[in-house]
Design a protein around this motif. Structure first.
Motif, mmCIF file in Angstrom:
data_model
loop_
_atom_site.group_PDB
_atom_site.id
_atom_site.type_symbol
_atom_site.label_atom_id
_atom_site.label_comp_id
_atom_site.label_asym_id
_atom_site.label_seq_id
_atom_site.Cartn_x
_atom_site.Cartn_y
_atom_site.Cartn_z
ATOM 1 N N ARG A 107 4.025 -7.491 4.725
ATOM 2 C CA ARG A 107 3.496 -8.604 5.544
ATOM 3 C C ARG A 107 2.129 -9.070 5.066
ATOM 4 N NH1 ARG A 107 3.804 -5.162 10.761
ATOM 5 N NH2 ARG A 107 2.954 -3.842 9.132
ATOM 6 N N THR A 148 -1.237 8.738 2.420
ATOM 7 C CA THR A 148 -0.990 7.336 2.792
ATOM 8 C C THR A 148 -1.481 7.084 4.221
ATOM 9 O OG1 THR A 148 1.178 7.703 3.798
ATOM 10 C CG2 THR A 148 1.129 7.379 1.399
ATOM 11 N N LEU A 192 3.090 4.550 -0.444
ATOM 12 C CA LEU A 192 4.153 4.969 -1.359
ATOM 13 C C LEU A 192 4.787 3.769 -2.076
ATOM 14 C CD1 LEU A 192 5.836 7.392 -2.301
ATOM 15 C CD2 LEU A 192 7.260 7.085 -0.260
ATOM 16 N N TYR A 225 11.319 6.660 15.821
ATOM 17 C CA TYR A 225 11.203 6.758 14.364
ATOM 18 C C TYR A 225 12.256 7.713 13.803
ATOM 19 C CZ TYR A 225 8.929 7.988 9.873
ATOM 20 O OH TYR A 225 8.651 8.226 8.557
ATOM 21 N N ASN A 262 11.728 0.797 1.243
ATOM 22 C CA ASN A 262 10.623 1.719 1.527
ATOM 23 C C ASN A 262 9.830 1.344 2.783
ATOM 24 O OD1 ASN A 262 8.256 3.644 0.627
ATOM 25 N ND2 ASN A 262 7.341 1.610 0.882
ATOM 26 N N ARG A 311 0.859 -1.198 0.000
ATOM 27 C CA ARG A 311 0.000 0.000 0.000
ATOM 28 C C ARG A 311 0.887 1.237 0.000
ATOM 29 N NH1 ARG A 311 -0.238 0.823 5.885
ATOM 30 N NH2 ARG A 311 0.530 -1.108 6.814
#
Ligand code: NAP
Length: 259
Positions: free
Chosen positions: A37, A190, A17, A154, A89, A15
């Motif tokens: 996954r 997204t 990008l 992150y 990505n 899904r």
């Protein structure tokens, strides 16, 4: 076509990008090998590509799991024998202030956003070196450069990707490998981008309107990247014309994070 007869690997392509990069690469003539996954969603992306006449291999792979990454690489190399472009990505974003972030959440951020890229790149770099050419792109984030609240794990992981980009660039640049990082700003179309908007609305802004009134002027252009704008950049990096940018970490946020 820009990527005619190339073989590309794109992680996190079920899904967002990653799926959009896979579709574009396929439309530019590349055979695309996609991992994530969720096998059902991967299969949907692959079916869409094949319906347009493209070539796609879709395999479930948790990129934070070394054994699954090795199995994915074996499947790709057994079928195609080589990889010309690798786009690291896959990523995940969980929110919490530094004191709220649990050890497990911090570790997950490092595993999914940083260690995964090491594992996947380690799996495919040898075949690129054997061929004497290859392109590796890391999806980092402008969070690697600019302090945003509530995503320390992150941000640290994405900053680590910048360091990895530079080290690989000097270690393998003379061996035909081009290495880049892309640091997008908010891509709100997204799932991850939407979660950023929701978190800011909940914690600070109160409403989506208030969020965008605050967030849009942060860029001198008054807006944030679309999926297509980042896909355009990643596609360019996969072409020979981008070689001069070898080793660069390219902030892609319409000037929100100036040097
Ligand atoms: P997204 O919509 O949340 O999609 C993330 C993708 O990564 C999905 O395909 C997901 O698939 C996959 N993924 C997550 N964990 C995985 C794992 N352990 N193993 C394999 N695949 C995994 O995110 P996005 O917005 O498209 O972001 C793509 C990249 O751009 C990420 O690296 C992100 O950090 C970066 N980025 C995004 C933004 C933004 O605002 N959206 C800004 C800057 C940077 P499954 O769930 O099927 O595994």
């Amino acid at each position: 076509m820009l990527l005619q007869d190339k073989v590309a690997v794109i992680t996190g392509a079920s899904r967002g990008l990653g799926a959009a990069i896979a579709r574009r690469f396929a439309s530019e003539g590349a055979a695309v090998c996609i991992a994530a996954r969720d096998q059902a969603r991967l299969d949907e992306v692959a079916a869409g590509i094949e319906a347009q006449g493209g070539v796609a291999l879709a395999k479930r792979c948790d990129v934070a799991d070394a054994r699954q990454v090795e199995a994915f690489a074996k499947t790709v190399l057994d079928r195609f024998g080589r990889v010309d472009v690798l786009v690291n990505n896959a990523g995940a974003l969980a929110f919490g202030s530094f004191l709220e972030e649990s050890d497990a959440q911090w570790q997950e951020m490092l595993d999914v956003n940083l260690n995964s890229s090491r594992l996947v790149t380690r799996a495919f770099l040898p075949c690129m070196l054997e061929a004497g050419s290859g392109k590796v792109v890391f999806l980092s984030s402008n969070a690697a450069k600019k302090g945003f609240p509530n995503d320390s794990g992150y941000s640290v992981a994405k900053a680590g990707l910048m360091a990895l980009t530079r080290v690989l660039a000097v270690e393998y640049g003379t061996k035909g490998i081009d290495v880049f990082a892309v640091l997008p700003g908010l891509i709100d179309a997204t799932d991850m981008g939407e979660s950023v908007v929701e978190d800011h609305v909940k914690r600070f802004a109160g409403t989506r309107k208030a969020f965008y009134e605050w967030a849009n002027p942060l860029s001198p252009k008054g807006h944030h990247p679309t999926v297509e704008s980042i896909v355009d950049l990643v596609t360019f990096l996969a072409t020979p014309a981008a070689q001069v940018l070898h080793g660069q970490c390219l902030t892609a946020d319409y000037g929100m994070t100036p040097y």
